[in-house]
Design a protein around this motif. Structure first.
Motif, PDB file in Angstrom:
ATOM      1  N   ASP A 220       0.860  -1.186   0.000  1.00 19.23           N
ATOM      2  CA  ASP A 220       0.000   0.000   0.000  1.00 19.23           C
ATOM      3  C   ASP A 220       0.894   1.233   0.000  1.00 19.23           C
ATOM      4  O   ASP A 220       1.698   1.437   0.919  1.00 19.23           O
ATOM      5  N   SER A 221       0.774   2.074  -1.039  1.00 19.07           N
ATOM      6  CA  SER A 221       1.698   3.201  -1.201  1.00 19.07           C
ATOM      7  C   SER A 221       1.632   4.217  -0.067  1.00 19.07           C
ATOM      8  O   SER A 221       2.671   4.654   0.430  1.00 19.07           O
ATOM      9  N   PRO A 222       0.441   4.668   0.386  1.00 22.60           N
ATOM     10  CA  PRO A 222       0.414   5.598   1.517  1.00 22.60           C
ATOM     11  C   PRO A 222       0.998   5.004   2.794  1.00 22.60           C
ATOM     12  O   PRO A 222       1.672   5.708   3.561  1.00 22.60           O
ATOM     13  N   LEU A 223       0.756   3.712   3.036  1.00 22.66           N
ATOM     14  CA  LEU A 223       1.321   3.075   4.226  1.00 22.66           C
ATOM     15  C   LEU A 223       2.841   2.967   4.111  1.00 22.66           C
ATOM     16  O   LEU A 223       3.564   3.099   5.113  1.00 22.66           O
ATOM     17  N   LEU A 224       3.336   2.745   2.912  1.00 20.05           N
ATOM     18  CA  LEU A 224       4.784   2.726   2.685  1.00 20.05           C
ATOM     19  C   LEU A 224       5.395   4.085   3.063  1.00 20.05           C
ATOM     20  O   LEU A 224       6.462   4.147   3.685  1.00 20.05           O
ATOM     21  N   LEU A 225       4.718   5.168   2.696  1.00 14.24           N
ATOM     22  CA  LEU A 225       5.210   6.505   3.060  1.00 14.24           C
ATOM     23  C   LEU A 225       5.178   6.709   4.568  1.00 14.24           C
ATOM     24  O   LEU A 225       6.063   7.368   5.130  1.00 14.24           O
ATOM     25  N   LYS A 226       4.174   6.156   5.244  1.00 15.91           N
ATOM     26  CA  LYS A 226       4.120   6.268   6.701  1.00 15.91           C
ATOM     27  C   LYS A 226       5.310   5.560   7.343  1.00 15.91           C
ATOM     28  O   LYS A 226       5.858   6.037   8.347  1.00 15.91           O
ATOM     29  N   ALA A 227       5.705   4.420   6.763  1.00 14.12           N
ATOM     30  CA  ALA A 227       6.878   3.723   7.286  1.00 14.12           C
ATOM     31  C   ALA A 227       8.129   4.581   7.115  1.00 14.12           C
ATOM     32  O   ALA A 227       8.983   4.647   8.011  1.00 14.12           O
ATOM     33  N   LEU A 241       1.842  11.395  -4.164  1.00 11.77           N
ATOM     34  CA  LEU A 241       1.326  10.948  -2.877  1.00 11.77           C
ATOM     35  C   LEU A 241       2.142  11.545  -1.732  1.00 11.77           C
ATOM     36  O   LEU A 241       1.620  11.765  -0.633  1.00 11.77           O
ATOM     37  N   ALA A 242       3.415  11.807  -2.001  1.00 11.65           N
ATOM     38  CA  ALA A 242       4.315  12.310  -0.964  1.00 11.65           C
ATOM     39  C   ALA A 242       4.463  13.826  -0.966  1.00 11.65           C
ATOM     40  O   ALA A 242       5.109  14.385  -0.086  1.00 11.65           O
ATOM     41  N   ILE A 243       3.847  14.512  -1.938  1.00 10.73           N
ATOM     42  CA  ILE A 243       4.153  15.924  -2.159  1.00 10.73           C
ATOM     43  C   ILE A 243       3.907  16.795  -0.934  1.00 10.73           C
ATOM     44  O   ILE A 243       4.727  17.666  -0.608  1.00 10.73           O
ATOM     45  N   ASP A 244       2.816  16.577  -0.221  1.00 11.82           N
ATOM     46  CA  ASP A 244       2.528  17.437   0.934  1.00 11.82           C
ATOM     47  C   ASP A 244       3.514  17.190   2.068  1.00 11.82           C
ATOM     48  O   ASP A 244       3.916  18.132   2.765  1.00 11.82           O
TER      49      ASP A 244
END
Length: 306
Positions: A220-227, A241-244
């Motif tokens: 999951d891409s958003p969860l990957l960013l949370k990690a 997805l990471a811009i903000d």
């Protein structure tokens, strides 16, 4: 021949949107029998069956779908011509249904929807978040935001923006592991997503490395960013997805290389009918927001070999 009453058309539109005579009656402060009677009158007026029962719901027939499009457009035009007085609160808000893939819905789109609501408080948005390719006609969906290559059967599609992949991590993680150039990734924990393999980025960075086979694997891409935000490693993140998080400084891009993703984000709507006026307002707003976006950092888009 006289036209159907406005109350009859509102009953039809509500029943079509809510897929239920009972829910339409509740919304319009009518009885179930009154809604059923108005729709029977409308069916006699147009000479076709407009609804069919499917389990616990009332589904539009093909003739009903065609009429719904015309009725919704007509009601929207009337609502624009006769807006409620300032300070008045209208119970029946204008309503559009949007579907979006979870990754963009929970990041870029979610953080910007409040801007649309502030500009158009009279339009309610129902956001349905799903990876599934819905039947837009059957489910009454006005617009969709999809991730893919475009060209879906039964849908018009116009590109919102391309996607690119670049490594992202927290500032502390970058500094702790001294991530300055791509080869420094040998000191890092590579967070993995089966949908965005690292090898394409390795090729663009002139690293002759195989796909990592160890490290956390998150599909999951958003969860990957949370990690990555939590300092668990460095992720190959989708930039929109990471811009903000990047603009806020919570994530950083240690390198100046990104690979263009094979998929892009697309705005879609059903073929055979134009979007309703309110759906078109949302589409125009969304396209303008997408066009105004700048990449999160001055990165070089490198086309990786397939």
């Amino acid at each position: 021949m006289s036209l159907p009453s406005l109350q009859t058309l509102r009953a039809f539109e509500a029943a079509a949107r809510l897929k239920s005579y009972s829910k339409a009656a509740e919304e319009l402060s009518l009885t179930h029998g009154a809604v059923s009677h108005r729709i029977r009158e409308l069916e006699q007026r147009v000479g076709v069956t407009l609804f069919k029962r499917a389990g616990n719901t009332m589904q539009l027939t093909p003739d009903g779908q065609q009429l719904e499009t015309q009725v919704r457009q007509g009601l929207s035009i009337l609502e624009q011509a006769f807006p409620p007085p300032k300070g008045a609160h209208s119970k029946a808000q204008r309503h559009i249904i949007i579907t979006a893939v979870p990754s963009l819905a929970s990041t870029w789109l979610f953080s910007r929807l409040s801007d649309f609501r502030a500009e158009h408080p009279e339009i309610d948005i129902e956001l349905r978040v799903t990876e599934a390719l819905n039947d837009y006609r059957k489910e009454g969906i006005d617009l969709g935001i999809r991730l893919g290559a475009g060209g879906w059967p039964g849908l018009h599609s116009t590109k919102l923006f391309d996607e690119a992949l670049t490594p992202v991590c927290s500032p502390d993680y970058r500094d702790k592991h001294k991530l300055i150039e791509p080869a420094d990734l040998k000191r890092a924990m590579l967070l993995r997503n089966p949908w965005t393999p690292w090898t394409r980025w390795f090729q663009a960075a002139n690293l002759d490395w195989p796909e990592p086979n160890t490290g956390p694997k998150i599909d999951d891409s958003p969860l990957l960013l949370k990690a990555a935000l939590a300092g668990q490693g460095i992720a190959l993140g989708r930039q929109w997805l990471a811009i903000d998080e990047i603009r806020a400084g919570r994530l950083v891009t240690p390198f100046d290389i990104a690979v263009r993703d094979s998929f892009a984000y697309w705005l879609c709507w059903p073929t055979g009918r134009p979007p309703s006026p309110d759906a078109q307002r949302f589409a125009t707003w969304l396209q303008a927001r997408a066009a105004a976006e700048e990449p999160p950092c001055p990165i070089k888009i490198a086309e990786a070999a397939e």
